[in-house]
Design a protein around this motif. Structure first.
Motif, PDB file in Angstrom:
ATOM      1  N   LEU A  61       0.921  -1.203  -0.037  1.00 20.73           N
ATOM      2  CA  LEU A  61      -0.032   0.254   0.253  1.00 20.73           C
ATOM      3  C   LEU A  61       0.801   1.338  -0.034  1.00 20.73           C
ATOM      4  O   LEU A  61       2.369   1.480   0.272  1.00 20.73           O
ATOM      5  N   PHE A  62       0.503   2.489  -0.918  1.00 17.51           N
ATOM      6  CA  PHE A  62       0.719   3.831  -1.150  1.00 17.51           C
ATOM      7  C   PHE A  62       0.484   4.171  -0.496  1.00 17.51           C
ATOM      8  O   PHE A  62      -0.826   4.690  -0.754  1.00 17.51           O
ATOM      9  N   THR A  63       0.920   5.206   0.488  1.00 24.90           N
ATOM     10  CA  THR A  63      -0.150   6.370   0.850  1.00 24.90           C
ATOM     11  C   THR A  63       1.039   7.736   1.109  1.00 24.90           C
ATOM     12  O   THR A  63       1.989   7.124   1.274  1.00 24.90           O
ATOM     13  N   PRO A  64       0.870   8.691   1.010  1.00 24.99           N
ATOM     14  CA  PRO A  64       1.373  10.099   1.703  1.00 24.99           C
ATOM     15  C   PRO A  64       2.240   9.992   2.745  1.00 24.99           C
ATOM     16  O   PRO A  64       3.565  10.353   2.295  1.00 24.99           O
ATOM     17  N   ASP A  65       1.750   9.136   3.560  1.00 26.18           N
ATOM     18  CA  ASP A  65       2.608   9.012   4.862  1.00 26.18           C
ATOM     19  C   ASP A  65       4.078   8.101   4.668  1.00 26.18           C
ATOM     20  O   ASP A  65       5.286   8.087   5.086  1.00 26.18           O
ATOM     21  N   ARG A  66       3.210   6.888   3.667  1.00 29.07           N
ATOM     22  CA  ARG A  66       4.802   6.134   3.432  1.00 29.07           C
ATOM     23  C   ARG A  66       4.383   6.058   1.903  1.00 29.07           C
ATOM     24  O   ARG A  66       4.393   4.887   1.257  1.00 29.07           O
ATOM     25  N   PRO A  67       4.936   7.109   1.212  1.00 25.06           N
ATOM     26  CA  PRO A  67       4.879   6.837  -0.509  1.00 25.06           C
ATOM     27  C   PRO A  67       6.129   5.452  -1.527  1.00 25.06           C
ATOM     28  O   PRO A  67       5.643   4.824  -1.854  1.00 25.06           O
ATOM     29  N   GLY A  68       7.167   5.003  -0.228  1.00 18.27           N
ATOM     30  CA  GLY A  68       7.810   3.725  -0.374  1.00 18.27           C
ATOM     31  C   GLY A  68       7.635   2.091  -0.196  1.00 18.27           C
ATOM     32  O   GLY A  68       7.462   1.458  -1.029  1.00 18.27           O
ATOM     33  N   GLY A  69       5.727   2.489   0.339  1.00 18.18           N
ATOM     34  CA  GLY A  69       5.157   1.422   0.677  1.00 18.18           C
ATOM     35  C   GLY A  69       5.203   1.015   1.668  1.00 18.18           C
ATOM     36  O   GLY A  69       5.859   0.682   2.301  1.00 18.18           O
ATOM     37  N   SER A  70       4.265  -0.185   2.426  1.00 15.13           N
ATOM     38  CA  SER A  70       3.529  -0.270   3.252  1.00 15.13           C
ATOM     39  C   SER A  70       3.531  -1.777   3.368  1.00 15.13           C
ATOM     40  O   SER A  70       1.932  -2.355   2.242  1.00 15.13           O
ATOM     41  N   PRO A  71       3.855  -3.163   3.572  1.00 14.06           N
ATOM     42  CA  PRO A  71       3.005  -4.208   3.664  1.00 14.06           C
ATOM     43  C   PRO A  71       1.506  -4.709   3.779  1.00 14.06           C
ATOM     44  O   PRO A  71       1.320  -3.825   4.978  1.00 14.06           O
ATOM     45  N   ALA A  72       0.902  -5.365   3.259  1.00 14.59           N
ATOM     46  CA  ALA A  72      -0.608  -4.893   3.933  1.00 14.59           C
ATOM     47  C   ALA A  72      -0.897  -7.113   3.421  1.00 14.59           C
ATOM     48  O   ALA A  72      -0.330  -7.098   3.298  1.00 14.59           O
ATOM     49  N   ALA A  73      -1.784  -7.258   4.217  1.00 15.38           N
ATOM     50  CA  ALA A  73      -1.864  -8.442   4.524  1.00 15.38           C
ATOM     51  C   ALA A  73      -3.886  -8.737   4.520  1.00 15.38           C
ATOM     52  O   ALA A  73      -4.481  -7.963   5.093  1.00 15.38           O
ATOM     53  N   LEU A  74      -4.405 -10.009   3.538  1.00 15.77           N
ATOM     54  CA  LEU A  74      -5.190 -10.111   4.018  1.00 15.77           C
ATOM     55  C   LEU A  74      -5.780 -10.045   4.746  1.00 15.77           C
ATOM     56  O   LEU A  74      -5.748 -11.258   5.689  1.00 15.77           O
ATOM     57  N   THR A  75      -7.187 -10.278   5.908  1.00 21.75           N
ATOM     58  CA  THR A  75      -7.514  -9.793   7.654  1.00 21.75           C
ATOM     59  C   THR A  75      -9.420 -10.699   7.272  1.00 21.75           C
ATOM     60  O   THR A  75      -9.129 -11.032   7.447  1.00 21.75           O
ATOM     61  N   GLY A  76      -9.624 -10.568   5.715  1.00 25.60           N
ATOM     62  CA  GLY A  76     -11.082 -11.230   5.700  1.00 25.60           C
ATOM     63  C   GLY A  76     -12.188 -10.877   5.043  1.00 25.60           C
ATOM     64  O   GLY A  76     -11.251  -9.916   4.077  1.00 25.60           O
ATOM     65  N   VAL A  77     -13.224 -11.669   4.810  1.00 24.51           N
ATOM     66  CA  VAL A  77     -14.146 -10.595   3.691  1.00 24.51           C
ATOM     67  C   VAL A  77     -14.578  -8.679   4.221  1.00 24.51           C
ATOM     68  O   VAL A  77     -14.471  -8.672   5.004  1.00 24.51           O
ATOM     69  N   GLY A  78     -14.800  -8.684   2.611  1.00 27.61           N
ATOM     70  CA  GLY A  78     -15.563  -6.835   2.829  1.00 27.61           C
ATOM     71  C   GLY A  78     -16.953  -6.726   1.660  1.00 27.61           C
ATOM     72  O   GLY A  78     -17.501  -7.749   1.536  1.00 27.61           O
ATOM     73  N   GLY A  79     -17.649  -5.634   1.999  1.00 28.29           N
ATOM     74  CA  GLY A  79     -19.065  -5.619   1.890  1.00 28.29           C
ATOM     75  C   GLY A  79     -18.456  -4.805   0.145  1.00 28.29           C
ATOM     76  O   GLY A  79     -17.190  -4.366  -0.094  1.00 28.29           O
ATOM     77  N   PRO A  80     -19.504  -4.555  -0.732  1.00 31.23           N
ATOM     78  CA  PRO A  80     -19.076  -4.520  -1.886  1.00 31.23           C
ATOM     79  C   PRO A  80     -19.158  -2.235  -1.863  1.00 31.23           C
ATOM     80  O   PRO A  80     -19.894  -2.584  -1.033  1.00 31.23           O
ATOM     81  N   LEU A  81     -18.535  -2.078  -2.639  1.00 30.56           N
ATOM     82  CA  LEU A  81     -18.433  -0.881  -3.029  1.00 30.56           C
ATOM     83  C   LEU A  81     -19.711  -0.346  -3.505  1.00 30.56           C
ATOM     84  O   LEU A  81     -18.829  -0.693  -5.176  1.00 30.56           O
ATOM     85  N   ARG A  82     -20.322  -0.058  -3.863  1.00 32.96           N
ATOM     86  CA  ARG A  82     -21.392   0.096  -4.756  1.00 32.96           C
ATOM     87  C   ARG A  82     -21.518   1.622  -4.304  1.00 32.96           C
ATOM     88  O   ARG A  82     -22.536   2.269  -3.459  1.00 32.96           O
ATOM     89  N   LEU A  83     -22.662   2.497  -5.625  1.00 28.48           N
ATOM     90  CA  LEU A  83     -24.094   3.413  -5.397  1.00 28.48           C
ATOM     91  C   LEU A  83     -25.357   3.470  -5.191  1.00 28.48           C
ATOM     92  O   LEU A  83     -25.386   2.401  -5.961  1.00 28.48           O
ATOM     93  N   LEU A  84     -26.421   3.193  -4.442  1.00 26.90           N
ATOM     94  CA  LEU A  84     -27.662   3.328  -4.333  1.00 26.90           C
ATOM     95  C   LEU A  84     -28.169   4.574  -5.321  1.00 26.90           C
ATOM     96  O   LEU A  84     -27.523   5.216  -5.306  1.00 26.90           O
TER      97      LEU A  84
END
Length: 256
Positions: free
Chosen positions: A120-143
């Motif tokens: 993951l790249f963020t303004p605080d960590r432009p060089g990147g930070s490793p990310a780990a899968l933790t579970g499922v998530g809800g779909p991102l949609r518009l209603l």
């Protein structure tokens, strides 16, 4: 008071900041069985005893940034748990078979490797930070939204922007039933951009030039300053991808 119009017509909405902004959240994550990042990113056959990775998954970076990555639709979307903005990501090939996901300014936000790693790249960590899968998530949609619901969302966005700028910033929109959801989302993202600008060293001087936000329909999403008005163009047919990100809005305002 908003009068009824035919479905094909645009309805003008003008609001000021007299209501409190409300947060927009995603469905809470449910924990899943053991998963590998390789399965989650590339959908490969799981090892014996492992479950099938969900197309919508929750991740947490080494720095504690939690986010949902939705690969279940024609576009890839991402949302941080501490923000209401949904990012549209585009995949680009990288060396060694990796994939870099970038936002609408071409800025990298994620890097996925064929070995299963996710960065993951963020303004605080432009060089990147490793990310780990933790579970499922809800779909991102518009209603879909009713005219009254759209007015409320515009008022919430105006209130949020007004508090950040410390002066009234009204939001005006020309919207049709087909564009109401994306217009409302664009208003929320614009308010988020104003909040982010207000926290920057040059924020006050930049926001002093913005007196109103105007949202309209068009063929391509964009953000442009016209005098003292921020004009946001949305493309309803593109759904979540049919409006500019907060980064693009900040760039248009001159704060990037």
């Amino acid at each position: 008071m908003v009068s009824e119009r035919p479905a094909s017509a645009c309805v003008p909405f003008v609001v000021a900041a007299f209501v409190a902004a409300m947060g927009v959240g995603c469905p809470a994550s449910a924990l899943a069985g053991p998963q590998t990042l390789r399965e989650g990113l590339f959908g490969e056959r799981p090892l014996p005893g492992r479950g099938v990775s969900p197309p919508v998954a929750r991740y947490v970076s080494e720095d504690g940034d939690a986010f949902v990555l939705d690969r279940s639709q024609t576009r890839v979307y991402m949302k941080f748990e501490d923000s209401s903005e949904i990012w549209t990501l585009r995949p680009y090939p990288a060396p060694r078979g990796d994939v870099i996901y970038k936002n609408d300014l071409g800025e990298p936000m994620l890097r996925a490797t064929r070995l299963g790693g996710l960065t993951l790249f963020t303004p605080d960590r432009p060089g990147g930070s490793p990310a780990a899968l933790t579970g499922v998530g809800g779909p991102l949609r518009l209603l879909p939204l009713s005219p009254q619901a759209l007015l409320e969302r515009l008022a919430q966005a105006s209130a949020k922007a007004t508090r950040a700028a410390r002066r009234l910033i009204p939001f005006e929109a020309d919207a049709s039933p087909a564009s109401s959801a994306v217009v409302a989302d664009a208003a929320n993202v614009t308010a988020e951009a104003v909040v982010r600008m207000s926290r920057r060293p040059d924020g006050r001087s930049v926001l002093a030039k913005m007196r109103k936000v105007k949202l309209v329909e068009g063929r391509k999403p964009s953000a442009v300053m016209h005098g003292d008005e921020m004009h946001i163009t949305v493309a309803p047919a593109d759904g979540l991808a049919g409006r500019p990100s907060s980064n693009r809005i900040m760039q248009a305002a001159g704060s990037r």
